[in-house]
Design an enzyme around this catalytic site. Sequence first.
Site, PDB file in Angstrom:
ATOM      1  CG  ASP A  31      -2.155   0.889   1.051  1.00  0.00           C
ATOM      2  OD1 ASP A  31      -3.274   0.282   1.454  1.00  0.00           O
ATOM      3  OD2 ASP A  31      -2.098   1.922   0.345  1.00  0.00           O
ATOM      4  CB  SER A  34      -2.662   7.432  -2.230  1.00  0.00           C
ATOM      5  OG  SER A  34      -3.402   6.254  -2.654  1.00  0.00           O
ATOM      6  CG  ASN A  35      -8.462   7.208  -0.288  1.00  0.00           C
ATOM      7  OD1 ASN A  35      -8.471   7.947   0.381  1.00  0.00           O
ATOM      8  ND2 ASN A  35      -9.477   6.439  -0.826  1.00  0.00           N
ATOM      9  CG  ASP A  58       2.544   3.383  -6.884  1.00  0.00           C
ATOM     10  OD1 ASP A  58       2.428   4.568  -6.585  1.00  0.00           O
ATOM     11  OD2 ASP A  58       1.712   2.805  -7.370  1.00  0.00           O
ATOM     12  CB  SER A 124     -17.301  -0.476  -9.145  1.00  0.00           C
ATOM     13  OG  SER A 124     -18.560   0.275  -9.310  1.00  0.00           O
ATOM     14  CB  THR A 126     -19.639   2.269 -11.588  1.00  0.00           C
ATOM     15  OG1 THR A 126     -20.143   3.469 -12.086  1.00  0.00           O
ATOM     16  CG2 THR A 126     -18.058   1.778 -11.982  1.00  0.00           C
ATOM     17  CE1 TYR A 148     -15.605   3.617  -9.509  1.00  0.00           C
ATOM     18  CE2 TYR A 148     -13.213   3.595  -9.187  1.00  0.00           C
ATOM     19  CZ  TYR A 148     -14.611   2.803  -8.969  1.00  0.00           C
ATOM     20  OH  TYR A 148     -14.995   1.836  -8.464  1.00  0.00           O
ATOM     21  CE  LYS A 152     -12.280  -0.393  -9.612  1.00  0.00           C
ATOM     22  NZ  LYS A 152     -11.417  -0.807  -8.755  1.00  0.00           N
ATOM     23  CG  PHE A 177     -24.443  -3.677  -6.358  1.00  0.00           C
ATOM     24  CD1 PHE A 177     -23.770  -4.806  -6.853  1.00  0.00           C
ATOM     25  CD2 PHE A 177     -25.468  -3.161  -7.041  1.00  0.00           C
ATOM     26  CE1 PHE A 177     -24.250  -5.305  -8.064  1.00  0.00           C
ATOM     27  CE2 PHE A 177     -25.735  -3.669  -8.292  1.00  0.00           C
ATOM     28  CZ  PHE A 177     -25.228  -4.774  -8.779  1.00  0.00           C
ATOM     29  CG  ASN A 178     -23.975   1.911  -3.686  1.00  0.00           C
ATOM     30  OD1 ASN A 178     -24.234   1.280  -4.685  1.00  0.00           O
ATOM     31  ND2 ASN A 178     -23.589   3.312  -3.868  1.00  0.00           N
TER      32      ASN A 178
HETATM   33  C1  WQD Z   1     -25.570   7.285  -3.448  1.00  0.00           C
HETATM   34  C2  WQD Z   1     -26.732   8.058  -3.570  1.00  0.00           C
HETATM   35  C3  WQD Z   1     -26.586   9.943  -4.689  1.00  0.00           C
HETATM   36  C4  WQD Z   1     -23.846  11.893  -1.830  1.00  0.00           C
HETATM   37  C5  WQD Z   1     -20.387   5.486  -6.127  1.00  0.00           C
HETATM   38  C6  WQD Z   1     -19.553   5.287  -7.313  1.00  0.00           C
HETATM   39  C7  WQD Z   1     -19.342   3.573  -7.159  1.00  0.00           C
HETATM   40  C8  WQD Z   1     -18.921   3.104  -5.977  1.00  0.00           C
HETATM   41  C9  WQD Z   1     -19.687   3.426  -4.969  1.00  0.00           C
HETATM   42  C10 WQD Z   1     -16.612   3.029  -6.215  1.00  0.00           C
HETATM   43  C11 WQD Z   1     -27.050   8.689  -4.936  1.00  0.00           C
HETATM   44  C12 WQD Z   1     -26.894  10.338  -3.362  1.00  0.00           C
HETATM   45  C13 WQD Z   1     -24.798  11.207  -2.334  1.00  0.00           C
HETATM   46  C14 WQD Z   1     -24.469  13.149  -1.319  1.00  0.00           C
HETATM   47  C15 WQD Z   1     -26.732  12.410  -2.096  1.00  0.00           C
HETATM   48  N1  WQD Z   1     -17.631   3.738  -5.792  1.00  0.00           N
HETATM   49  N2  WQD Z   1     -26.093  11.584  -2.578  1.00  0.00           N
HETATM   50  N3  WQD Z   1     -25.927  13.127  -1.384  1.00  0.00           N
HETATM   51  O1  WQD Z   1     -22.993   7.259  -6.788  1.00  0.00           O
HETATM   52  O2  WQD Z   1     -24.221   5.127  -6.038  1.00  0.00           O
HETATM   53  O3  WQD Z   1     -21.683   5.140  -6.528  1.00  0.00           O
HETATM   54  O4  WQD Z   1     -20.076   5.214  -5.059  1.00  0.00           O
HETATM   55  O5  WQD Z   1     -16.675   1.864  -6.612  1.00  0.00           O
HETATM   56  O6  WQD Z   1     -18.495   3.555  -8.346  1.00  0.00           O
HETATM   57  O7  WQD Z   1     -20.172   5.718  -8.574  1.00  0.00           O
HETATM   58  O8  WQD Z   1     -22.836   6.385  -4.438  1.00  0.00           O
HETATM   59  O9  WQD Z   1     -22.649   7.336  -2.151  1.00  0.00           O
HETATM   60  O10 WQD Z   1     -21.922   8.719  -4.091  1.00  0.00           O
HETATM   61  O11 WQD Z   1     -24.522   8.154  -3.782  1.00  0.00           O
HETATM   62  O12 WQD Z   1     -27.878  12.581  -2.130  1.00  0.00           O
HETATM   63  O13 WQD Z   1     -23.764  13.999  -0.810  1.00  0.00           O
HETATM   64  O14 WQD Z   1     -26.912   9.236  -2.763  1.00  0.00           O
HETATM   65  O15 WQD Z   1     -27.459  10.855  -5.614  1.00  0.00           O
HETATM   66  O16 WQD Z   1     -28.412   8.576  -5.182  1.00  0.00           O
HETATM   67  P1  WQD Z   1     -23.083   6.003  -6.006  1.00  0.00           P
HETATM   68  P2  WQD Z   1     -22.701   7.820  -3.519  1.00  0.00           P
END
Ligand code: WQD
Length: 333
Positions: A31, A34-35, A58, A124, A126, A148, A152, A177-178
């Site tokens: 690692d 960096s984050n 790196d 992801s 995404t 980004y 992927k 997913f999230n």
């Molecule tokens: C979730 C929901 C926003 C922030 C992203 C990446 C994905 C992955 C996960 C890496 C949406 C809403 C968000 C805020 C809000 N990352 N929101 N106010 O966009 O689904 O996915 O993160 O792998 O690749 O695309 O996640 O948490 O940004 O948003 O209303 O301040 O929350 O509109 O509906 P997202 P998110």
Amino acid sequence: MKVLVTGGTGFIGSHTCCVLLEEGHEVVVIDNFSNSSKEVAEKIKEISDRNITLYEGDVADKDLLRGIFANEKIDVVIHFAAYKAVGESVKLPLKYYRNNLGNTLSLLEVMDEYNCKRLVFSSSATVYGTPEALPIKESFPLSTTNPYGTTKLMIEQILKDLAKADPTWSIAILRYFNPIGAHPSGLIGENPNDIPNNLMPYIVKVANKELEILSIFGDDYDTKDGTGVRDYIHVMDLAKGHLKAIEKVMKETKIDCYNLGTGEGYSVLELVETFKKVNNIDVPYQIVSRRPGDIAACYADPSYALEELGFKAEKGIEEMCKDAYNFIIKNKE
Ligand code: WQD
């Protein structure tokens, strides 16, 4: 098994290291912090009461990688190390292509040199872009709307071409997913240093009064309450998914993709209200205009991961909200 975890002190990487150690595997981490930070390595040891071997540097550094493969008999690699901020990737595409693609190519070349051909790759959801239907299956068309996500998707293609050219590669591509939440101990979690892009870390900072108010990006989507719907998965469940994935790539030599989600979609407002209820804390918010590039709804069909990996997420949204906040409270102390 001895597992090399790239980006192993990051949010998902650190939780995965804990699960691997608790399962009795040996963990080697590379690692560049960096984050993340070196302190996370200490927390992993504290949680697991086991040591990890940590190489600072790196993943693009092939000599460092060669040293690791020469010194450590690595059985399988989990590759997390990447930049992951969607907004930043739009502003700085070359930084994302150089880092995310460059790292991966260096890693794959050195793995090949040392005949270590078992890989779990952190992808992801995404890559599905705006899904044609819901819930999302692995067979759905792939498209991306930001650099980004495109890194992927490109890496998934690189891996598929590699496995086609050399079928002795065994690769599991995990489409997250999230991921939200934190280790129940509160010792590790998600705590971005700057203003968070993602919803849960933003909610947590508002609850903790580090930020004043949460902006909800749009309430005019075609969803249950007009706000965006996502498939939130507890980071500990996600970590367990990686355990299943390394077992899979050790057992079967093939390349395949798996959704790691719960199959449940929750709206922004549902998440905010759940967070307030379980933590008994206020989260002031305002509705603002949509964020460019956002999709209305996204949630997984998790059945293939259950069938193929024996993976099923167990933790619910309330536990995700509780653990996410517990991490901040513990670290405030
Ligand atoms: C979730 C929901 C926003 C922030 C992203 C990446 C994905 C992955 C996960 C890496 C949406 C809403 C968000 C805020 C809000 N990352 N929101 N106010 O966009 O689904 O996915 O993160 O792998 O690749 O695309 O996640 O948490 O940004 O948003 O209303 O301040 O929350 O509109 O509906 P997202 P998110």
